[in-house]
Design an enzyme around this catalytic site. Structure first.
Site, PDB file in Angstrom:
ATOM      1  N   TYR A   1       7.607   9.381   1.312  1.00 21.87           N
ATOM      2  CA  TYR A   1       6.301  10.006   1.574  1.00 21.87           C
ATOM      3  C   TYR A   1       5.454   9.103   2.477  1.00 21.87           C
ATOM      4  O   TYR A   1       4.893   9.537   3.486  1.00 21.87           O
ATOM      5  CB  TYR A   1       5.578  10.249   0.239  1.00 21.87           C
TER       6      TYR A   1
ATOM      7  N   GLU B   1      -1.102   5.447   0.957  1.00 19.55           N
ATOM      8  CA  GLU B   1       0.303   5.135   0.649  1.00 19.55           C
ATOM      9  C   GLU B   1       0.971   4.396   1.808  1.00 19.55           C
ATOM     10  O   GLU B   1       1.993   3.738   1.627  1.00 19.55           O
ATOM     11  CB  GLU B   1       1.083   6.420   0.361  1.00 19.55           C
TER      12      GLU B   1
ATOM     13  N   SER C   1      -2.802   8.581   4.724  1.00 20.31           N
ATOM     14  CA  SER C   1      -2.865   8.226   3.301  1.00 20.31           C
ATOM     15  C   SER C   1      -2.810   6.725   3.087  1.00 20.31           C
ATOM     16  O   SER C   1      -2.119   6.000   3.815  1.00 20.31           O
ATOM     17  CB  SER C   1      -1.676   8.874   2.588  1.00 20.31           C
TER      18      SER C   1
END
Ligand code: G4F
Length: 343
Positions: A158, A136, A134
């Site tokens: 996360y 992120e 991801s």
């Protein structure tokens, strides 16, 4: 003979698009599903009658070995994850277990069923593995736009868990010669996006307000910038990555960035309203540590995979508004539209 694919996380947005894409390509598609009577499985099997399912849980190593043994896949797509970033502060350990250690468990299962030893140099095995990494992971970005070699600085549990999943995938490639790759995907949305994510929350909220079913829309940080693309395009990149002669990681995104405010403006305009009359900022929705801006440099994917996004940001938001409008006007098929106001 047709290829066989196993998808974890098949009941999510990306899992459903990927399953459709692989069925179109002539694959036999299996979905790993958790629990005795997984309620989301029924929804999916109605959508795609050609799917098969196998039981298994990302928290249970033995069940993953058994699932791989039963299916004997050519390709494994690991899309299983808790994908809503805010949940990772309130359930950090669970998110780390599934999004991080879960990746290790499925790689271990592949190693075991492929007969690869931990004690000597191994030469691969037949199963090809895709890990859903991801954007992120880039978090507080070291440079912009972000590419495959941009350092990680995750800002949420996360993002930390996804970073572990990314590196353990690379480590199994280097340790055991597995064909194991990570797609570092930037935000990707669709009419199937969950109501808790900001794009769908806004498109649903705008439609609800237009229809007189909701008065206000509560949002957090409207200055946050993301590189938003269409999920249907992104699952094609996942498949392309597993068809290359060499296993490599790729950044997948559009290279264009917009703010949450842009999403609100376009969605409300699409139903003939001005967002400024309805959006209320709720400080409770601002995250403990925010990712302010993300922007992909997808040059490597374009050059080596030939991958390109086909849906613009404006078309994507319009597509989501149109879908929410049609679901709402068709006898309120989505009884849960009201939920959009609550997240
Ligand atoms: O839509 P979001 O919740 O997506 P986020 O956190 O960027 O994560 C998504 O994309 C990642 C890829 O980069 C995936 F790995 C991840 O699984 C997920 O699919 O939030 C987008 C932005 C954030 O900056 C957030 O603070 O929107 C801002 N925002 C402002 N108000 C809001 C809200 N987000 C949500 N969910 N709800 C709001 O009311």
């Amino acid at each position: 003979m047709s290829k066989r694919a196993l998808i974890t996380g098949i009941t999510g947005q990306d899992g459903s698009y990927l399953a459709e894409h692989l069925l179109d390509l002539g694959y036999e598609v299996y979905g790993l599903v958790r629990g005795q009577a997984n309620p989301r499985k029924g929804r999916l099997s109605q959508l795609m009658k050609d799917l098969s399912f196998v039981g298994g849980d990302m928290m249970d190593q033995g069940s993953l070995v058994a699932a791989l043994d039963a299916v004997q896949p050519d390709e494994v797509y690991n899309l299983a994850a808790i994908s809503f970033v805010p949940l990772s502060w309130s359930q950090a350990e669970l998110v780390s277990e599934i999004n991080g250690t879960g990746v290790l468990r499925i790689l271990e299962a592949i190693r075991i069923v492929s007969g690869l030893s931990t004690s000597r140099t191994a030469t691969g095995g037949q199963i090809r593995f895709y890990q859903a990494s991801s954007s992120e992971m880039f978090g507080e970005v070291a440079e912009s736009p972000q590419h495959e070699a941009t350092p990680f600085h995750p800002r949420s549990p996360y993002g930390v868990a996804k970073s572990f999943g990314h590196f353990i995938t690379r480590n199994y490639r280097e340790s055991y010669g597995l064909y194991a790759v990570s797609g570092m995907l930037f935000n990707h949305e669709s009419p199937r996006r969950g109501l808790e994510f900001v794009t769908r929350k806004i498109t649903c909220g705008a439609v609800n307000i237009k229809l007189g079913q909701q008065e206000k829309l509560l949002l957090g940080n409207m200055a946050a910038q993301r590189d938003w693309g269409y999920a249907g395009d992104y699952v094609q990149a996942m498949h392309m990555m597993l068809q290359q002669p060499e296993p490599r990681d790729y950044v997948i995104g559009t290279g264009r960035t917009h703010t949450v405010e842009d999403v609100a403006r376009i969605a409300f305009e699409a139903v003939g309203l001005d967002w400024r009359d309805y959006v209320v900022i709720d400080p409770g929705l601002v995250r403990p540590a925010e990712v302010d801006t993300l922007c992909a440099n997808p040059a490597k994917a374009q050059a080596e995979l030939g991958w390109r996004p086909t849906v613009s940001f404006e078309e994507l938001i319009q597509m989501m508004v149109d879908s929410d409008l049609s679901h709402t006007t068709k006898e309120q098929q989505y009884g849960h539209l009201q939920l959009a106001a609550a997240w």
